[in-house]
Design a protein around this motif. Structure first.
Motif, PDB file in Angstrom:
ATOM      1  N   GLN A 107       0.787  -0.963   0.084  1.00 29.13           N
ATOM      2  CA  GLN A 107       0.004   0.117  -0.044  1.00 29.13           C
ATOM      3  C   GLN A 107       0.905   1.408  -0.167  1.00 29.13           C
ATOM      4  O   GLN A 107       0.290   2.267   0.083  1.00 29.13           O
ATOM      5  CB  GLN A 107      -0.881  -0.009   1.188  1.00 29.13           C
ATOM      6  N   ARG A 108       1.969   1.131  -0.188  1.00 28.88           N
ATOM      7  CA  ARG A 108       2.948   2.342  -0.186  1.00 28.88           C
ATOM      8  C   ARG A 108       3.041   2.843  -1.441  1.00 28.88           C
ATOM      9  O   ARG A 108       2.692   2.372  -2.576  1.00 28.88           O
ATOM     10  CB  ARG A 108       4.363   1.902   0.461  1.00 28.88           C
ATOM     11  N   HIS A 109       3.382   4.219  -1.528  1.00 31.19           N
ATOM     12  CA  HIS A 109       3.074   5.072  -2.703  1.00 31.19           C
ATOM     13  C   HIS A 109       4.459   5.640  -3.304  1.00 31.19           C
ATOM     14  O   HIS A 109       5.426   5.821  -2.374  1.00 31.19           O
ATOM     15  CB  HIS A 109       1.861   5.945  -2.396  1.00 31.19           C
ATOM     16  N   PRO A 110       4.537   5.935  -4.510  1.00 32.39           N
ATOM     17  CA  PRO A 110       5.633   6.917  -5.060  1.00 32.39           C
ATOM     18  C   PRO A 110       5.651   8.357  -4.350  1.00 32.39           C
ATOM     19  O   PRO A 110       4.771   8.498  -3.703  1.00 32.39           O
ATOM     20  CB  PRO A 110       5.308   6.905  -6.428  1.00 32.39           C
ATOM     21  N   LEU A 111       6.708   8.767  -4.312  1.00 30.46           N
ATOM     22  CA  LEU A 111       7.093   9.911  -3.671  1.00 30.46           C
ATOM     23  C   LEU A 111       6.239  11.224  -4.206  1.00 30.46           C
ATOM     24  O   LEU A 111       6.003  11.383  -5.476  1.00 30.46           O
ATOM     25  CB  LEU A 111       8.519  10.443  -3.717  1.00 30.46           C
ATOM     26  N   ARG A 122       4.657   4.461   4.220  1.00 31.55           N
ATOM     27  CA  ARG A 122       3.704   5.166   3.665  1.00 31.55           C
ATOM     28  C   ARG A 122       4.227   5.531   2.208  1.00 31.55           C
ATOM     29  O   ARG A 122       3.358   5.519   1.170  1.00 31.55           O
ATOM     30  CB  ARG A 122       3.272   6.506   4.032  1.00 31.55           C
ATOM     31  N   TYR A 123       5.563   5.303   1.832  1.00 29.35           N
ATOM     32  CA  TYR A 123       6.245   5.442   0.725  1.00 29.35           C
ATOM     33  C   TYR A 123       7.191   4.348   0.207  1.00 29.35           C
ATOM     34  O   TYR A 123       7.730   3.757   1.379  1.00 29.35           O
ATOM     35  CB  TYR A 123       6.734   6.724   0.397  1.00 29.35           C
ATOM     36  N   LEU A 124       7.638   4.132  -1.043  1.00 27.72           N
ATOM     37  CA  LEU A 124       8.188   3.132  -1.284  1.00 27.72           C
ATOM     38  C   LEU A 124       9.729   3.219  -0.883  1.00 27.72           C
ATOM     39  O   LEU A 124      10.219   4.338  -1.184  1.00 27.72           O
ATOM     40  CB  LEU A 124       8.280   3.003  -2.924  1.00 27.72           C
ATOM     41  N   PRO A 142       6.755  -4.206  -4.294  1.00 29.13           N
ATOM     42  CA  PRO A 142       6.119  -4.801  -3.306  1.00 29.13           C
ATOM     43  C   PRO A 142       6.918  -5.587  -2.384  1.00 29.13           C
ATOM     44  O   PRO A 142       7.919  -6.414  -2.673  1.00 29.13           O
ATOM     45  CB  PRO A 142       4.992  -5.538  -3.808  1.00 29.13           C
ATOM     46  N   GLY A 143       6.873  -5.379  -0.856  1.00 25.31           N
ATOM     47  CA  GLY A 143       7.514  -6.156   0.032  1.00 25.31           C
ATOM     48  C   GLY A 143       8.981  -5.617   0.252  1.00 25.31           C
ATOM     49  O   GLY A 143       9.545  -6.044   1.398  1.00 25.31           O
ATOM     50  N   ARG A 144       9.670  -4.617  -0.351  1.00 28.19           N
ATOM     51  CA  ARG A 144      10.751  -4.413  -0.388  1.00 28.19           C
ATOM     52  C   ARG A 144      10.780  -3.356   0.812  1.00 28.19           C
ATOM     53  O   ARG A 144       9.840  -2.403   1.111  1.00 28.19           O
ATOM     54  CB  ARG A 144      11.425  -3.806  -1.559  1.00 28.19           C
ATOM     55  N   GLY A 145      11.829  -3.265   1.506  1.00 25.78           N
ATOM     56  CA  GLY A 145      12.083  -2.264   2.640  1.00 25.78           C
ATOM     57  C   GLY A 145      12.741  -1.027   2.350  1.00 25.78           C
ATOM     58  O   GLY A 145      12.355  -0.486   0.946  1.00 25.78           O
ATOM     59  N   ALA A 146      13.519  -0.506   2.564  1.00 27.54           N
ATOM     60  CA  ALA A 146      14.318   0.917   2.317  1.00 27.54           C
ATOM     61  C   ALA A 146      15.450   0.721   1.336  1.00 27.54           C
ATOM     62  O   ALA A 146      16.041   1.802   1.361  1.00 27.54           O
ATOM     63  CB  ALA A 146      14.503   1.468   3.589  1.00 27.54           C
TER      64      ALA A 146
END
Length: 314
Positions: A4-8, A245-247, A300-304
């Motif tokens: 559910q995280r979004h582009p910046l 909230r973001y990728l 999806p599923g990736r961290g930072a």
């Protein structure tokens, strides 16, 4: 389950620029307080205050910290690596400039990417990331060569300690990503690091023969408050909020800004010299960091990316 995280968006970009400025000023703040509080002792006070604030935050938010989740041993090891990193970082600032230290320290994202590619499945490097690592290491070689050429103030010892600190930062991140700490809450992982370093760093300060707290000047108080409350606590909470909230891969791409701001602040605030050789070295490292993180898959599923989960700031 979809990510559910979004582009910046503008908010995320603005926050990352501000966070990068805060992280870039960290080493300058340490230098400013050095006359009132010894360098490594600053790190111990920073960790102690921030650890207490994280405990208070966890209590207020109802974040569990006592569950038996198998993270105690890797958490303690991560804490020791974190303490070692900051011992090298703070001690090194006695032997090099803040601008040089921040460039050597931020070699960590490139070392992390290399380590993750060897130890964590699915973290293989792409050609662009290999290019970024080559740029970064070329920058380090040039920076060391510039240090050898310096005659007014030798910086080689401090530069070497900064490079070792980057290695420990990378080792901490790889450890977190490759053990059960990867499934623990960010608050608990951060508390392991701050808590252990708050215990270890005073002993390191004593072993180095530091005088400790000499005088609580206004600058020293402001610097310690900045390092502990703003950087080690508030900025990390903001980073973790952004990660939800973001990728993460796209957020981590901004990590090249921190050393850029660090060099600028060191030059403008402390009046540190900026030689053409070091400027070229810094540029190579910055390009390397940008390439390594820009190529990180933000799926999806990736961290930072390369700097998850401790945040790209130090």
């Amino acid at each position: 389950m979809t990510d559910q995280r979004h582009p910046l968006d503008a908010q995320a970009i603005g926050m990352m620029v501000v966070l990068s400025m805060l992280w870039g000023f960290q080493q300058v703040a340490v230098k400013l307080a050095a006359h009132g509080v010894s360098l490594v002792m600053q790190g111990s006070i920073r960790s102690a205050i921030a650890a207490l604030l994280v405990l208070l935050w966890a209590w207020m938010r109802g974040i569990p910290l006592r569950e038996r989740d198998g993270t105690l041993l890797p958490g303690l090891v991560a804490g020791l690596a974190f303490a070692g990193e900051f011992a090298l970082l703070y001690a090194g600032l006695a032997h090099t400039t803040a601008a040089r230290m921040v460039v050597f320290l931020y070699l960590a994202p490139c070392i992390t990417a290399l380590g993750l590619s060897l130890l964590v499945r699915g973290e293989q490097l792409r050609p662009l990331q290999w290019t970024g690592i080559a740029f970064a290491f070329a920058g380090v070689v040039l920076a060391f060569a510039d240090g050898f050429a310096a005659t007014a103030q030798p910086t080689l010892l401090g530069d070497a300690l900064g490079a070792l600190a980057a290695l420990l930062w990378a080792a901490t991140t790889v450890l977190i990503r490759s053990t059960r700490l990867a499934r623990a809450s960010a608050t608990k992982v951060l508390l392991y690091q701050l808590g252990v370093s708050a215990v270890v760093l005073p002993a390191v300060s004593f072993a180095l023969g530091e005088p400790g707290v000499v005088a609580w000047t206004a600058v020293a108080v402001a610097s310690i408050a900045y390092q502990s409350v703003i950087v080690a606590f508030a900025s990390y909470l903001a980073w973790f909020w952004l990660l939800t909230r973001y990728l993460g891969g796209r957020l981590a791409a901004f990590s090249f800004l921190a050393p850029l701001f660090g060099v600028a602040f060191g030059t403008l605030v402390l009046g540190e010299p900026l030689t053409p050789g070091f400027a070229g070295a810094a540029a190579l490292v910055l390009v390397g960091i940008a390439l390594v993180n820009a190529a990180a898959a933000p799926g999806p599923g990736r961290g930072a990316g390369a700097t998850d989960p401790g945040g790209p700031g130090r």
